[in-house]
Scaffold this active site. Structure first.
Site, PDB file in Angstrom:
ATOM      1  N   HIS A 155      10.482  15.968  13.810  1.00 52.71           N
ATOM      2  CA  HIS A 155      11.021  14.502  13.366  1.00 52.71           C
ATOM      3  C   HIS A 155      10.445  13.332  13.357  1.00 52.71           C
ATOM      4  O   HIS A 155      10.555  12.284  13.488  1.00 52.71           O
ATOM      5  CB  HIS A 155      12.353  14.239  14.084  1.00 52.71           C
ATOM      6  N   SER A 276     -11.611  -3.340   1.533  1.00 56.35           N
ATOM      7  CA  SER A 276     -10.765  -4.264   0.594  1.00 56.35           C
ATOM      8  C   SER A 276     -11.510  -5.404   0.098  1.00 56.35           C
ATOM      9  O   SER A 276     -12.271  -5.810   0.625  1.00 56.35           O
ATOM     10  CB  SER A 276      -9.466  -4.831   1.516  1.00 56.35           C
ATOM     11  N   LYS A 282     -10.783  -4.301   6.427  1.00 53.02           N
ATOM     12  CA  LYS A 282      -9.860  -3.173   6.065  1.00 53.02           C
ATOM     13  C   LYS A 282     -11.045  -1.814   6.134  1.00 53.02           C
ATOM     14  O   LYS A 282     -12.139  -2.065   5.561  1.00 53.02           O
ATOM     15  CB  LYS A 282      -9.374  -3.591   4.861  1.00 53.02           C
ATOM     16  N   GLU A 289      -5.260   9.351   0.741  1.00 54.63           N
ATOM     17  CA  GLU A 289      -4.109   8.917  -0.123  1.00 54.63           C
ATOM     18  C   GLU A 289      -4.225   9.546  -1.306  1.00 54.63           C
ATOM     19  O   GLU A 289      -3.171   9.918  -2.032  1.00 54.63           O
ATOM     20  CB  GLU A 289      -4.091   7.484   0.003  1.00 54.63           C
TER      21      GLU A 289
END
Ligand code: ARG
Length: 455
Positions: A155, A276, A282, A289
């Protein structure tokens, strides 16, 4: 005029012709088309249907075309409807009447089915190589980090400490099952439709066993109607790709989480990260992704083909022209994603200290403390309740089980002794899980050997 133009007086306009064409996607199976044609011509000559001179001219002409296509020197004509027309037309322009005999006893319906099956087999072989490489990397990462302890989750809550190598090997086995599915898809594709002609077979004395042998198929398909209309093997391939992408998406999700500052379990190499355009600090896990995101299009490819094939009457229908793009996309997407993941995993830094520190938090020793009591005679259900109360008490105080004194523990149960301290060490907790397939160090070392043996 199209190669089938004989019975037509009028023609279609340019847009309609383009709408009906499949040349662009077909280019992906040009080599397979030529292999099929060479086998067909060889068999025709052996059967005395065409002369040996015609066969020789066809084979030479096709071999030259294959070389040109490979080198990018072949001039494709957008007026050709598909790859079969393009190659046959070019061949006939170059070698004359022999080229015009190639299509004897053959239809584009068994031709395209042959090409796609050859392509599907090639795609499976490439994917199996990529799968093998990624599994090799996973085994290497597991081996390099054999004793690294991390929190195990259920979980997404701390559950029990596990070895990082155990976690990596879980993905190894998922990918091993993916290989089995790819092999099954390859086996499904490995049957010869050539010789089925348009739908009913032909009056020429074709030798289907011979083309089966020449093309390396396992057997000839026993029903000509089924042979020209079956695309199940592409569904098998797409399903295999979809499941494998699902597995990669799960791994990517973990990589995205683990590389966040909240987790900090891993640091991705700069070569698998992006920055970024506005935020100078970043470092984003874009490729994980993107792989996670690409899973969606592969699911879509599978669903599209299932829907295309639904309700099709026998035998060939033009709808089937739509069946090539999806499997190619699914296979190329999975192939690219496996290659990216192999590089990403191989170069990432494993922050073992962060993992170990986290493994000791979140009461992940609770099961072992309960087991400690149970092994000293307390019924497990009762031990579960005792430790549950201790956890509740710790939560109120804002501390961990390891912060309780022996006295405090003994107030909960007099079965607690000095040696309870040993039960609270995350590395010890993992090590103690000695069952086959468990996370204990020896069990994982044995598992790694078992994994390596499959490679
Ligand atoms: N371009 C077609 C396809 O990809 C080849 C078979 C065409 N056959 C036909 N009878 N129109 O499916």
């Amino acid at each position: 005029m199209a190669l089938w133009g004989g019975r037509f007086e009028g023609g279609v306009d340019a847009f309609t012709q383009e709408f009906g064409a499949s040349l662009e996607v077909d280019k992906n199976m040009a080599q397979q088309d030529i292999r099929g044609s060479i086998a067909h011509a060889t068999m025709l000559a052996e059967q005395g249907v065409i002369s040996d001179e015609d066969r020789a001219a066809i084979v030479e002409g096709l071999t030259q075309i294959a070389t040109q296509i490979e080198a990018g020197d072949f001039v494709w004509d957008i007026n050709d409807e598909d790859v079969h027309m393009a190659i046959e037309r070019t061949l006939t322009e170059r070698i004359g009447v022999a080229g015009a005999r190639l299509h004897t006893g053959r239809s584009r319906n068994d031709q395209v089915a042959t090409d796609i099956r050859l392509l599907a087999k090639d795609l499976c072989d490439e994917l199996l190589e990529g799968n093998h490489e990624l599994r090799r990397v996973l085994a290497n990462v597991a081996e390099r980090n054999l004793d690294v302890v991390m929190p195990g989750y259920t979980h997404l809550q701390h559950a029990q400490p596990v070895l990082f190598s155990h976690h990596m090997l879980a993905y190894f086995w998922m990918l091993t099952r993916d290989a089995t599915r790819l092999e099954a898809a390859r086996a499904a594709a490995n049957a010869n439709p050539l010789g089925s002609a348009a739908l009913a077979g032909t009056t020429y004395p074709l030798n289907r066993e011979r083309t089966t042998e020449l093309l390396g198929f396992d057997h000839a398909i026993p029903n000509s109607l089924d042979a020209v209309s079956d695309r199940d093997y592409l569904l098998d391939l797409e399903y295999a790709c979809a499941v494998s992408m699902m597995h990669l998406s799960r791994l990517c999700e973990e990589i995205v989480l683990w590389s966040s500052s909240e987790f900090g379990f891993i640091t991705l190499s700069d070569s698998y990260s992006t920055g970024s355009s506005i935020m100078p600090q970043k470092k984003n896990p874009d490729f994980a992704e993107l792989t996670r995101g690409k899973c969606g299009r592969v699911y879509g490819d599978l669903m599209a083909l299932l829907t295309t094939c639904k309700s099709l009457p026998l035998a060939y229908n033009k709808d089937l022209q739509e069946c090539k793009e999806g499997p190619l996309d699914a296979a190329h997407t999975l192939g690219d994603c496996m290659a990216i993941m192999a590089g990403m995993l191989d170069t990432m830094k494993v922050n073992d200290d962060v993992m170990l520190a986290q493994a000791g938090t979140g009461f992940s020793a609770a099961t072992d403390v309960a087991d400690y009591l149970a092994k000293r005679g307390m019924p497990f259900r009762e031990a579960h309740a005792v430790v549950g109360h201790l956890v509740l008490e710790c939560e109120k105080r804002g501390c961990g089980l390891e912060d309780l004194t022996l006295e405090e523990l003994r107030q909960a149960s007099d079965l607690f002794e000095e040696d309870i301290v040993g039960e609270l060490d995350p590395a010890g907790i993992a090590r103690a899980r000695t069952t086959y397939g468990g996370t204990g160090n020896d069990a994982v070392a044995a598992q790694l050997a078992e994994a390596r043996a499959t490679l």
